[in-house]
Design a protein around this motif. Structure first.
Motif, PDB file in Angstrom:
ATOM      1  N   ALA A 138     -22.019   1.331  -5.492  1.00 11.15           N
ATOM      2  CA  ALA A 138     -21.670   1.837  -4.160  1.00 11.15           C
ATOM      3  C   ALA A 138     -22.060   0.841  -3.075  1.00 11.15           C
ATOM      4  N   TYR A 139     -23.023  -0.012  -3.377  1.00  7.73           N
ATOM      5  CA  TYR A 139     -23.491  -0.985  -2.391  1.00  7.73           C
ATOM      6  C   TYR A 139     -22.750  -2.319  -2.471  1.00  7.73           C
ATOM      7  N   THR A 140     -21.822  -2.452  -3.400  1.00  8.03           N
ATOM      8  CA  THR A 140     -21.146  -3.738  -3.555  1.00  8.03           C
ATOM      9  C   THR A 140     -20.112  -4.016  -2.465  1.00  8.03           C
ATOM     10  N   LEU A 141     -19.661  -3.003  -1.761  1.00  9.32           N
ATOM     11  CA  LEU A 141     -18.693  -3.227  -0.679  1.00  9.32           C
ATOM     12  C   LEU A 141     -19.359  -3.529   0.657  1.00  9.32           C
ATOM     13  N   ILE A 170     -17.562  -9.705  -5.400  1.00 12.39           N
ATOM     14  CA  ILE A 170     -17.532  -9.928  -6.845  1.00 12.39           C
ATOM     15  C   ILE A 170     -18.918 -10.320  -7.355  1.00 12.39           C
ATOM     16  N   ILE A 171     -19.625 -11.174  -6.621  1.00  9.96           N
ATOM     17  CA  ILE A 171     -20.986 -11.563  -7.018  1.00  9.96           C
ATOM     18  C   ILE A 171     -21.901 -10.344  -7.036  1.00  9.96           C
ATOM     19  N   LEU A 172     -21.788  -9.487  -6.028  1.00 16.78           N
ATOM     20  CA  LEU A 172     -22.609  -8.272  -6.008  1.00 16.78           C
ATOM     21  C   LEU A 172     -22.281  -7.365  -7.192  1.00 16.78           C
ATOM     22  N   TYR A 173     -20.997  -7.259  -7.548  1.00 13.87           N
ATOM     23  CA  TYR A 173     -20.627  -6.420  -8.686  1.00 13.87           C
ATOM     24  C   TYR A 173     -21.131  -7.019  -9.994  1.00 13.87           C
ATOM     25  N   THR A 207     -24.646  -6.120 -10.169  1.00 12.28           N
ATOM     26  CA  THR A 207     -24.752  -4.699 -10.492  1.00 12.28           C
ATOM     27  C   THR A 207     -24.603  -4.467 -11.986  1.00 12.28           C
ATOM     28  N   LEU A 208     -23.594  -5.069 -12.585  1.00 15.29           N
ATOM     29  CA  LEU A 208     -23.384  -4.900 -14.025  1.00 15.29           C
ATOM     30  C   LEU A 208     -24.530  -5.507 -14.836  1.00 15.29           C
ATOM     31  N   ALA A 209     -25.014  -6.666 -14.392  1.00 17.26           N
ATOM     32  CA  ALA A 209     -26.119  -7.305 -15.103  1.00 17.26           C
ATOM     33  C   ALA A 209     -27.378  -6.447 -15.047  1.00 17.26           C
ATOM     34  N   LYS A 210     -27.655  -5.852 -13.896  1.00 15.54           N
ATOM     35  CA  LYS A 210     -28.855  -5.021 -13.762  1.00 15.54           C
ATOM     36  C   LYS A 210     -28.697  -3.698 -14.503  1.00 15.54           C
ATOM     37  N   THR A 211     -27.521  -3.100 -14.438  1.00 12.05           N
ATOM     38  CA  THR A 211     -27.313  -1.794 -15.059  1.00 12.05           C
ATOM     39  C   THR A 211     -27.372  -1.875 -16.575  1.00 12.05           C
ATOM     40  N   SER A 269     -21.766 -10.572 -17.700  1.00 13.09           N
ATOM     41  CA  SER A 269     -21.342  -9.687 -16.614  1.00 13.09           C
ATOM     42  C   SER A 269     -20.152 -10.269 -15.848  1.00 13.09           C
ATOM     43  N   ILE A 270     -20.064 -11.603 -15.746  1.00 10.75           N
ATOM     44  CA  ILE A 270     -18.888 -12.214 -15.120  1.00 10.75           C
ATOM     45  C   ILE A 270     -17.652 -11.933 -15.962  1.00 10.75           C
ATOM     46  N   MET A 271     -17.773 -12.100 -17.269  1.00 11.20           N
ATOM     47  CA  MET A 271     -16.641 -11.808 -18.154  1.00 11.20           C
ATOM     48  C   MET A 271     -16.253 -10.335 -18.088  1.00 11.20           C
ATOM     49  N   LEU A 272     -17.232  -9.466 -17.949  1.00 15.37           N
ATOM     50  CA  LEU A 272     -16.950  -8.030 -17.854  1.00 15.37           C
ATOM     51  C   LEU A 272     -16.195  -7.702 -16.569  1.00 15.37           C
ATOM     52  N   VAL A 273     -16.518  -8.379 -15.479  1.00 20.04           N
ATOM     53  CA  VAL A 273     -15.817  -8.141 -14.216  1.00 20.04           C
ATOM     54  C   VAL A 273     -14.363  -8.603 -14.310  1.00 20.04           C
TER      55      VAL A 273
END
Length: 187
Positions: free
Chosen positions: A100-103, A138-141, A144-148, A156-160
């Motif tokens: 929610a904070y990535t935007l 995109i960097i924030l997302y 987010t994926l790396a932390k989650t 996490s870059i590949m996942l995005v």
């Protein structure tokens, strides 16, 4: 309230999600997502000047926000599903809270829209700054994926970028199927 703005600053400029608790009520991150999404919608729409136009404007904002919330939830479900394939899923609430904070970088869209309307050079610079905002999101997302899911940066870059890759491969497959079907029916 001061703690809230401190957290926003840490997410924006330090990429630090440590002070954001996934156990907090989900409406708080949802409200953050809603008010930051308005910075994307409002600079691109003129304010109305009549009752009918007011209702259409408010309805447009409502539909836009419902769409943002739908995409937010569907992307969290998608990424959690992919993470479950690799035995890292089950953190959908944490992903929703952090994503929610990535935007947040989109709060800078309004000044860039003003810059784009100022001159030709302003338009050139404004469009480049908006591309940088997209990269910031995109960097924030990725963070987010790396932390989650406790992933490496590369994972996490590949996942995005997995959805874009999937759509590209599906289009190639569809084009190949059409050509094969055309060949079969011409023989």
């Amino acid at each position: 309230m001061n703690k809230y703005f401190e957290n926003l600053y840490k997410v924006l400029f330090e990429f630090n999600f440590d002070d954001i608790s996934p156990e907090r009520p989900i409406y708080k991150p949802m409200l953050t997502l809603i008010w930051t999404s308005l910075f994307i919608y409002l600079p691109n729409h003129n304010l109305p000047s009549g009752l009918t136009e007011d209702m259409l404007f408010i309805g447009g904002i409502g539909i836009y926000l419902i769409g943002i919330l739908f995409v937010w939830m569907m992307s969290a479900i998608f990424f959690d599903f992919i993470a479950k394939i690799f035995n890292r899923g089950g953190n959908i609430r944490q992903l929703l809270t952090f994503s929610a904070y990535t935007l947040l970088p989109y709060i800078f869209v309004a000044p860039f829209e003003i810059l784009k309307k100022s001159s030709d050079i302003g338009y050139f610079l404004g469009t480049k700054f908006e591309i940088l905002l997209l990269l910031w999101v995109i960097i924030l997302y990725v963070k987010t994926l790396a932390k989650t899911y406790n992933l490496t940066k590369a994972s996490s870059i590949m996942l995005v970028f997995l959805p874009s890759l999937t759509i590209g491969l599906a289009l190639i497959w569809l084009i190949g199927t059409c050509f094969n079907m055309g060949y079969i029916y011409t023989v």
